[in-house]
Design an enzyme around this catalytic site. Structure first.
Site, PDB file in Angstrom:
ATOM      1  N   GLY A  66     -49.442   0.148 -34.230  1.00  0.00           N
ATOM      2  CA  GLY A  66     -48.783  -1.104 -34.834  1.00  0.00           C
ATOM      3  C   GLY A  66     -50.019  -2.144 -34.767  1.00  0.00           C
ATOM      4  N   CYS A 100     -51.452   4.478 -29.721  1.00  0.00           N
ATOM      5  CA  CYS A 100     -52.132   3.022 -30.056  1.00  0.00           C
ATOM      6  C   CYS A 100     -51.346   2.030 -29.182  1.00  0.00           C
ATOM      7  CB  CYS A 100     -52.577   3.100 -31.622  1.00  0.00           C
ATOM      8  SG  CYS A 100     -53.729   1.868 -31.781  1.00  0.00           S
ATOM      9  N   TYR A 101     -50.749   1.216 -30.205  1.00  0.00           N
ATOM     10  CA  TYR A 101     -50.147   0.074 -29.717  1.00  0.00           C
ATOM     11  C   TYR A 101     -48.914   0.596 -28.858  1.00  0.00           C
ATOM     12  CZ  TYR A 101     -46.656  -3.843 -29.570  1.00  0.00           C
ATOM     13  OH  TYR A 101     -45.873  -4.972 -29.017  1.00  0.00           O
ATOM     14  N   HIS A 130     -55.361   8.264 -33.189  1.00  0.00           N
ATOM     15  CA  HIS A 130     -54.419   8.643 -33.973  1.00  0.00           C
ATOM     16  C   HIS A 130     -54.149  10.061 -34.255  1.00  0.00           C
ATOM     17  CE1 HIS A 130     -52.732   4.603 -34.819  1.00  0.00           C
ATOM     18  NE2 HIS A 130     -53.906   4.132 -34.642  1.00  0.00           N
ATOM     19  N   GLU A 158     -51.808  11.722 -35.845  1.00  0.00           N
ATOM     20  CA  GLU A 158     -51.156  11.821 -37.018  1.00  0.00           C
ATOM     21  C   GLU A 158     -52.272  12.017 -38.312  1.00  0.00           C
ATOM     22  OE1 GLU A 158     -51.271   9.300 -35.352  1.00  0.00           O
ATOM     23  OE2 GLU A 158     -50.743   7.555 -36.301  1.00  0.00           O
ATOM     24  N   SER A 172     -32.682  10.545 -65.091  1.00  0.00           N
ATOM     25  CA  SER A 172     -34.029  10.196 -66.007  1.00  0.00           C
ATOM     26  C   SER A 172     -34.814  11.502 -66.308  1.00  0.00           C
ATOM     27  CB  SER A 172     -34.744   9.019 -64.915  1.00  0.00           C
ATOM     28  OG  SER A 172     -35.433   9.927 -63.755  1.00  0.00           O
ATOM     29  N   GLY A 173     -34.454  12.441 -65.768  1.00  0.00           N
ATOM     30  CA  GLY A 173     -35.467  13.651 -65.848  1.00  0.00           C
ATOM     31  C   GLY A 173     -36.394  13.632 -64.860  1.00  0.00           C
ATOM     32  N   GLY A 174     -36.600  12.820 -64.062  1.00  0.00           N
ATOM     33  CA  GLY A 174     -37.587  12.548 -62.946  1.00  0.00           C
ATOM     34  C   GLY A 174     -37.178  13.574 -61.745  1.00  0.00           C
ATOM     35  N   VAL A 175     -38.290  13.849 -60.909  1.00  0.00           N
ATOM     36  CA  VAL A 175     -38.002  14.895 -59.840  1.00  0.00           C
ATOM     37  C   VAL A 175     -36.979  14.457 -58.943  1.00  0.00           C
ATOM     38  CG1 VAL A 175     -39.213  15.891 -57.928  1.00  0.00           C
ATOM     39  CG2 VAL A 175     -40.549  15.513 -59.912  1.00  0.00           C
ATOM     40  N   ASP A 176     -36.817  13.339 -58.332  1.00  0.00           N
ATOM     41  CA  ASP A 176     -35.783  12.953 -57.572  1.00  0.00           C
ATOM     42  C   ASP A 176     -34.712  12.794 -58.046  1.00  0.00           C
ATOM     43  OD1 ASP A 176     -38.226  12.331 -56.233  1.00  0.00           O
ATOM     44  OD2 ASP A 176     -38.417  10.250 -56.342  1.00  0.00           O
ATOM     45  N   SER A 177     -34.281  12.087 -59.251  1.00  0.00           N
ATOM     46  CA  SER A 177     -32.863  12.087 -59.768  1.00  0.00           C
ATOM     47  C   SER A 177     -32.403  13.436 -60.093  1.00  0.00           C
ATOM     48  CB  SER A 177     -32.797  11.035 -61.000  1.00  0.00           C
ATOM     49  OG  SER A 177     -33.471  11.555 -62.032  1.00  0.00           O
ATOM     50  N   SER A 178     -33.175  14.218 -60.606  1.00  0.00           N
ATOM     51  CA  SER A 178     -32.801  15.693 -61.115  1.00  0.00           C
ATOM     52  C   SER A 178     -32.375  16.531 -59.917  1.00  0.00           C
ATOM     53  CB  SER A 178     -34.019  16.453 -61.883  1.00  0.00           C
ATOM     54  OG  SER A 178     -34.233  15.737 -62.802  1.00  0.00           O
ATOM     55  N   LYS A 187     -41.133  12.897 -50.010  1.00  0.00           N
ATOM     56  CA  LYS A 187     -41.209  13.550 -51.550  1.00  0.00           C
ATOM     57  C   LYS A 187     -41.419  15.029 -51.498  1.00  0.00           C
ATOM     58  CE  LYS A 187     -41.795  12.718 -55.979  1.00  0.00           C
ATOM     59  NZ  LYS A 187     -40.979  11.816 -56.756  1.00  0.00           N
TER      60      LYS A 187
END
Ligand code: XMP
Length: 509
Positions: free
Chosen positions: A51, A78-79, A165, A167, A219-225, A365
């Site tokens: 952080g 780290c923090y 880090h 990650e 909407s036809g988008g990835v997430d909503s589909s 995603k």
């Protein structure tokens, strides 16, 4: 599961993604999480994130020290390490200079965390303060030239700390170190698979929704589909999807959405064909922000009208993803949160009084895409490039008219055909055509022409916050340009946009 305490690092979501890549479920929670809630979550391990704060600052974030008495392994990064050292009676000192960037890590003692890790390896540092004195029971396990305590552990209590880090990809052995923590120390099991997720999600949706009806905007988008298909799996005909065709979609897009959801998947769809209404309201409007606002408002109006026709609906489904959830509640949300809310044109009416179901709210995603595959959706849906809520209206500079929309749709369709044929579609974050409100002179056959300019825009990006213009092959650009000028009436010039973000943006408006 692994609990990640969010001390505000820009890399937090990366930690979570790395853990999940190892098929271990994890959850990010703010530092003010109650100890009782932590106990209830029964984590196999706790990661304290990095952080921007210094432990000496008055309001530096802190989590209940009781976490160190739960007998659960803790990894401070780290923090997070500095917090742990401070909480357990050690000392954190202010460094004279910030250490930022690559450093060579020398492993002194493999212990559990560095098992199988190279003795000398590159790591990524980003810190101001550092450890002056370790608490009792800790030993140093790795150092760099500037940082003596680059890593430390208390084997007995299973507390570990890293000043660097693990990650970020720049830390060469980072993946291995996290793997050692998850499996060597915490004894996690690889149980986080999309198959298991689907099973649990369906159960949860059914338990939440019962026999009530759900409305969902697609909407036809990835997430909503993908969210819609998951909801449909869980509750079938109790789900009604609303699809607003605002007339600002890509060529053939509305038909594609209907074919998939209504015809193939036999889902309940309410199709609102509202192109005329949207384009009518955009008449004479040149200002980009005004255009966005009009589209946003009109969308809400049309959606609301359709949703009211679904009698007795009690729930509203949304395709919210985990990053939105974390950012919206984070005390350290920063500017990214603001930029997104500005973009969130598809926002829904606040007065709808519906309860929310958000089946993707714990997914990143890339996991949503895996979920889409698991649900049997085609690559065409799963790998679709993002498309903005205000659609082609922000790709026609200036006034939106039916005529301009037709030109842009056709030019865009040709461009996308060529991009797919050249195998570039998935390599690009986004690619599309833009129509400029100026005309230029050209010559076709023996005729002088005075027609529109089309811009080709193609960018690579990880998250749309920054983007670089794509180095598309010249022969692809050449083919696209030739075809657009020859096949699309009203275009006699094509240019390529070579601006990056920042200082430009991806869309033109
Ligand atoms: P810019 O143009 O700001 O866009 O670089 C960043 C990303 O956001 C998308 N975008 C939107 N998405 N509603 C959306 O859902 C919007 O109003 C909107 N505006 C831009 C854009 O396509 C890019 O991926």
């Amino acid at each position: 599961m692994i609990l990640i305490i969010d001390f505000g690092s820009q890399y937090n979501q990366l930690i979570a993604r790395r853990v999940r890549e190892h098929q271990v479920y994890c959850q990010i929670e703010p530092p003010d999480i109650a100890l009782a809630k932590i106990e209830a979550l029964k984590p196999e391990g706790i990661i304290l994130s990095g952080g921007p704060a210094s432990i000496y600052e008055k309001h530096s974030p802190r989590v209940d020290k009781g976490i160190f008495d739960l007998g659960i392994p803790v990894l401070g990064i780290c923090y997070g390490l500095q917090f742990m050292v401070d909480a357990l009676g050690g000392e954190v000192i202010r460094s004279k200079k910030r250490e930022y960037g690559f450093a060579e890590l020398k492993v002194k003692k493999a212990g559990k965390l560095f098992a199988g890790v190279e003795k000398k390896t590159r790591c990524w540092m980003s810190h101001g303060d550092q450890i002056g004195r370790l608490p009792e029971g800790f030993t140093i396990t790795a150092s760099t030239e500037n940082t003596e305590v680059a890593a430390a552990e208390n084997l007995k209590r299973r507390f570990y700390g890293l000043q660097f880090h693990p990650e970020v990809v720049h830390t060469v052995e980072g993946k291995k170190v996290l793997e050692n923590f998850l499996f060597g120390v915490c004894k996690c099991e690889k149980s986080w698979t999309m198959n298991a997720f689907v099973r649990d999600a369906i159960e949860e949706i059914r338990a939440t929704v019962g026999d009530k009806k759900v409305i969902f905007g697609i909407s036809g988008g990835v997430d909503s589909s993908i969210a819609a298909v998951l909801l449909h799996r869980a509750i079938g005909k109790q789900l009604t999807c609303v699809f607003v065709d605002n007339g600002l979609l890509r060529l053939g897009e509305a038909d594609k959405v209907l074919a998939l959801f209504a015809k193939n998947l036999k889902m309940n769809i309410r199709f609102a064909k509202a192109g005329r209404l949207f384009v009518g309201r955009l008449k004479g409007v040149l200002d980009p922000e005004k255009k966005r606002k009009i589209i946003g408002r009109t969308f809400v109006e049309v959606f609301d009208r359709e949703a009211k026709k679904v009698k007795g609906a009690e729930f509203l489904g949304q395709g919210t993803l985990y990053p939105d959830l974390i950012e919206s509640r984070s005390a350290f949300g920063g500017p990214s949160a603001v930029i997104k809310s500005h973009h969130n044109v598809g926002g829904l009416p606040k007065n709808m009084k519906l309860k929310l179901v958000e089946p993707l709210k714990h997914l990143f995603k890339d996991e949503v895409r895996l979920l889409g595959k698991e649900l049997g959706l085609s690559d065409d849906v799963v790998w679709r490039q993002p498309f903005p809520g205000p659609g082609l209206a922000v790709r026609i500079v200036g006034e939106v008219t039916e005529k301009r929309l037709t030109i842009l749709k056709n030019a865009d369709a040709v461009l996308m055909e060529e991009i797919r044929a050249a195998g570039q579609y998935r390599k690009l974050w986004q690619s599309f055509a833009v129509l400029l409100p100026i005309k230029s002179v050209g010559i076709m056959g023996d005729q002088r022409t005075y027609e529109n300019v089309i811009v080709i825009r193609a960018v690579t990006s990880e998250d749309a916050m920054t983007a670089d213009w794509a180095r598309l092959p010249y022969d692809l650009l050449s083919r696209a340009s030739n075809r657009i000028i020859n096949e699309v009436r009203g275009v006699n010039r094509v240019v390529y946009d070579i601006s990056s973000k920042p200082p430009s943006t991806i869309e033109w408006e």
